[in-house]
Design an enzyme around this catalytic site. Structure first.
Site: not given
Length: 208
Positions: A150, A184
């Site tokens: 991430d 995401d």
């Protein structure tokens, strides 16, 4: 949208997702961040669990972290197979273009994160206190034990909340706190399409 166009869009999303992850993984030390704007940072973290860093072992304490990780990854693989089947079936039946577009984004995003979970443990070495190498002699873990990369962080607002807010009043708060990735974003776009354009995605005149 036909299968060719859907496949092309999936490939584009996957390429953007994986290129951004590989770049961050091979140029940043874990925890390093670069501020592009006051409200947008590239902040490298790794997520070994579910959304917001939750682990399956947190929900089911009886199983170990490593067993929980394998169970979660296997579940994701079966889920992506189901989404892929739904997408192909929807295209073949020439159903709603809105539904197809939503499924394309969800499938591409889910597949992007699954690639991390399945392969990144053997494709990279550790990022703790060092910049990871791609295709090292020894990866940081085994297949199915990879961590999701991430890097997108949007701290749009930071400050103390008013005292009158029950429970959290007076506390320091950051909006938006979670760190996420391109996959995401794709999944979120897909779900938003289904929520806000539900009528177009599932027309009443179509068979269930």
């Amino acid at each position: 949208m036909n299968i060719k166009k859907a496949s092309l869009l999936i490939i584009v999303i996957l390429l953007i997702d994986q290129i951004s992850k590989i770049y961050v993984k091979t140029h940043f030390v874990l925890g390093e961040d670069v501020a592009l704007f006051s409200w947008f940072k590239i902040y490298f973290i790794e997520n070994s669990g579910m959304a917001w860093g939750t682990k399956l072992s947190d929900i089911i304490p009886a199983i170990s972290d490593r067993t929980a990780k394998v169970c979660l990854t296997v579940f994701r693989i079966f889920a992506i197979i189901g989404i892929g089947y739904w997408l192909i079936n929807t295209i073949k039946k020439q159903q709603s273009k809105t539904l197809i577009l939503a499924l394309v984004f969800i499938f591409a995003g889910a597949l992007g994160n699954i690639l991390d979970s399945v392969f990144y443990g053997v494709l990279f070495d550790d990022s703790v206190s060092q910049v990871a190498s791609f295709l090292p002699q020894q990866g940081y873990d085994s297949v199915l034990h990879g961590k999701v990369v991430d890097m997108l962080y949007l701290p749009l607002w930071k400050g103390y909340l008013p005292e009158w807010i029950p429970g959290i009043g007076g506390g320091y708060f950051t909006f938006f706190e979670p760190v996420f990735n391109v996959a995401d974003v794709a999944i979120s776009i897909g779900f938003c399409i289904l929520i806000f354009f539900n009528g177009k995605a599932f027309p009443k005149n179509e068979e269930n």
